[in-house]
Design a protein around this motif. Structure first.
Motif, PDB file in Angstrom:
ATOM      1  N   TYR A  13      -2.639  -4.826  19.065  1.00 48.16           N
ATOM      2  CA  TYR A  13      -3.346  -6.048  18.685  1.00 48.16           C
ATOM      3  C   TYR A  13      -3.299  -6.298  17.178  1.00 48.16           C
ATOM      4  N   ASP A  14      -2.092  -6.145  16.606  1.00 50.84           N
ATOM      5  CA  ASP A  14      -1.880  -6.407  15.179  1.00 50.84           C
ATOM      6  C   ASP A  14      -2.833  -5.577  14.309  1.00 50.84           C
ATOM      7  N   ASN A  63      -5.670  -4.205  14.993  1.00 52.63           N
ATOM      8  CA  ASN A  63      -7.102  -4.439  15.147  1.00 52.63           C
ATOM      9  C   ASN A  63      -7.823  -3.246  15.756  1.00 52.63           C
ATOM     10  N   ASP A  64      -7.108  -2.153  15.987  1.00 55.07           N
ATOM     11  CA  ASP A  64      -7.701  -0.997  16.641  1.00 55.07           C
ATOM     12  C   ASP A  64      -8.157   0.038  15.622  1.00 55.07           C
ATOM     13  N   HIS A 111       2.440  -4.578  26.203  1.00 56.52           N
ATOM     14  CA  HIS A 111       1.155  -5.066  25.690  1.00 56.52           C
ATOM     15  C   HIS A 111       0.513  -6.032  26.677  1.00 56.52           C
ATOM     16  N   ASP A 152      -3.063  -5.646  28.260  1.00 51.13           N
ATOM     17  CA  ASP A 152      -4.031  -6.698  27.965  1.00 51.13           C
ATOM     18  C   ASP A 152      -4.642  -7.250  29.251  1.00 51.13           C
ATOM     19  N   THR A 162     -10.734  -9.264  21.362  1.00 50.46           N
ATOM     20  CA  THR A 162      -9.507  -8.568  20.976  1.00 50.46           C
ATOM     21  C   THR A 162      -9.820  -7.195  20.390  1.00 50.46           C
ATOM     22  N   ASP A 163     -10.855  -7.133  19.529  1.00 47.50           N
ATOM     23  CA  ASP A 163     -11.255  -5.843  18.962  1.00 47.50           C
ATOM     24  C   ASP A 163     -11.648  -4.866  20.064  1.00 47.50           C
ATOM     25  N   LYS A 205     -10.754  -4.860  23.255  1.00 44.42           N
ATOM     26  CA  LYS A 205      -9.577  -4.432  24.025  1.00 44.42           C
ATOM     27  C   LYS A 205      -8.730  -3.442  23.226  1.00 44.42           C
ATOM     28  N   ALA A 206      -8.643  -3.642  21.921  1.00 47.26           N
ATOM     29  CA  ALA A 206      -7.887  -2.715  21.070  1.00 47.26           C
ATOM     30  C   ALA A 206      -8.520  -1.327  21.077  1.00 47.26           C
TER      31      ALA A 206
END
Length: 513
Positions: free
Chosen positions: A119-120, A122-123, A251, A255, A298-299, A301-302
């Motif tokens: 996630y770019d 974000n993890d 991904h 996701d 998103t955070d 899920k990361a």
């Protein structure tokens, strides 16, 4: 005394002028020598145009880099593509990076895996060091990894291990070999699932569980590829190895998996209150401890991606390696079983509280971490500023690779390093938790593995349960001496051939209910 000017006629210098010129010359020479020393890179192989030393890495980069370190030394410089890279291959050099200069190397370099899978960035694993990273780590520590959180999870671990034992008993009664890596993966995934969102991920070993493990292994393989685009950024858009396309597809699968879990959890939470990790994340969605900013879907899920992939794969593969070594060394297996009989006996189930009394089993786990580190090349770091290590210049933005696999098999560090010998840890103060740099399977410093304590406990508990509950043999036609121990390289180190073994019960059958 004089110097030449114009037509070559010498002009006289006074004694004071001569001393001044000499002093200036000395200062200039000292500066040039000093600058030369400051900019002296560590030794390493000569790079080829554009691709640098990438071809030297081969299919097993950890092994290739270890061989190169024998020639160039424990601190080595490589030009990988157009990227400055330094490789640390001794405890002393690693300590200089991850302890003395830890803050300077607290960031990770960007790469395709962080962009297209995580996630770019974000993890927790790839996020830049700073307030946001600290917030994510704090959330995980409080709700998953702290002592109280681990204690609260005991009933969940006990339940899943009981189900694992039942499954293995059924395999034994049918005379079928069990795929231990896959079963361990199901067990750890279900432990995490119950802790994170109050739900077992897989009901049993089967197609769905196999598919998930294949996804995790594919992620680790793709993340371990030395992708040309990561090291020659100008070529990234070409995706010469097809890695980025595969990452994007994988991904999407993850996701969808986590999006479904979050949606189901929110629907179920509307009817009843839940106290699990995902509930805590949802509660923090609008205020994630202030400094680090708000949490988005998103955070979340990361974070789930990090915890599921790292938490399941590393633990299950470590137990698989440990069981492979114990089957290859029956006298070590026997010693483990004798210790378990003296501490637990054969009339009750193993309890988590028994682990602290199993010193030899703990030594077996440490020896497995040493010989088969789950992450052979620790996750890379990056120099925030230029610095000097061991007298060598380390450029700004240089990537740091720590070859834990090489250090932990180095005869200069370990006696008989290729032998599986837990005795080396019996009565030893050397630990695997990042303070002893001769064995660092979880890394060290600020970016040490956040789930280390949980991972060690799961490995010890699963391994002790397998040894206490069953005797083990290989399928017909296989012998312990010829058990395939080949490695399959990725971000984590898998067995190239999964361990298939036949369990036979050691305890009264009533204890398997």
């Amino acid at each position: 005394m004089g110097f030449t000017f114009g037509s070559g006629f010498p002009l006289p210098l006074s004694l004071g002028q001569a001393v001044g010129v000499g002093l200036l010359f000395f200062i200039a020479l000292t500066y040039l020598v000093s600058k030369s020393r400051r900019n002296r890179l560590p030794p390493g192989p000569r790079a080829w145009p554009v691709i640098g030393s990438l071809p030297l890495l081969g299919t097993m980069p950890h092994s290739s880099l270890y061989q190169l370190s024998k020639k160039y030394g424990p601190l080595m410089y490589l030009k990988l593509g157009t990227t400055d890279t330094v490789v640390a291959s001794s405890p002393k050099v690693v300590e200089a990076f991850l302890k003395t200069n830890d803050l300077n190397f607290s960031n990770r370099p960007g790469n395709a895996g962080a962009t297209y899978i995580a996630y770019d960035s974000n993890d927790l694993v790839w996020a830049p060091y700073g307030n946001r990273w600290r917030m994510l780590r704090k959330v995980c520590n409080i709700h998953l990894f702290a002592g109280k959180a681990l204690e609260d999870m005991q009933p969940v671990r006990q339940l899943e291990l009981s189900l694992l034992v039942k499954s293995l008993l059924a395999h034994g009664q049918r005379g079928e070999s069990a795929n231990l890596g896959e079963l361990m993966n199901v067990c750890t995934a279900n432990v995490l699932g119950q802790v994170m969102f109050s739900k077992r991920v897989f009901e049993s070993q089967g197609a769905k569980a196999s598919e998930f493990r294949e996804m995790v292994i594919e992620l680790m393989v793709l993340a371990g590829v030395f992708n040309i685009g990561d090291f020659v950024p100008s070529l990234a858009w070409l995706d010469l190895q097809g890695v980025q396309a595969k990452m994007k597809k994988l991904h999407d699968r993850f996701d969808n998996f986590f999006s479904k879990i979050i949606a189901e959890h929110q629907a179920e939470s509307a009817n009843k209150s839940k106290k699990d990790f995902l509930s805590a994340l949802l509660a923090l969605r609008n205020n994630a401890d202030g400094e680090g900013g708000r949490l988005t879907d998103t955070d979340m899920k990361a974070l789930l991606l990090d915890l599921f992939t790292a938490g399941t794969d590393t633990s299950s593969s470590t137990v698989e390696w440990a069981m492979s070594e114990l089957i290859r060394h029956p006298h070590i297996m026997e010693k483990c079983q004798r210790e378990l009989e003296s501490v637990v006996g054969r009339q009750r189930k193993l309890k988590e509280a028994d682990l602290e009394k199993l010193s030899y089993l703990q030594a077996v786990v440490k020896e497995t971490f040493r010989l088969h580190p789950s992450t052979p090349l620790l996750l890379p770091r990056m120099a925030a500023e230029a610095c000097t290590i061991e007298g060598y210049h380390i450029p700004k933005n240089a990537r740091l690779m720590v070859n834990a696999w090489g250090i932990q098999r180095d005869p200069a560090v370990w006696t008989r390093p290729l032998e599986f010998d837990p005795e080396r840890f019996v009565g030893s103060d050397v630990d695997v938790r990042g303070t002893d740099f001769e064995v660092i399977p979880f890394g060290a410093g600020r970016r040490i593995c956040a789930g280390m304590t949980m991972g060690i406990r799961m490995v010890q508990l699963m391994l002790a349960t397998l040894i206490h509950s069953f005797d083990w043999s290989l399928p017909a036609g296989q012998t312990p001496e010829k058990l395939d121990m080949a490695e399959a390289f990725g971000l984590t180190l898998q067995k190239a051939q999964p361990l298939l073994a036949l369990p036979a019960p050691r305890l009264p059958l009533a204890l398997y209910d």
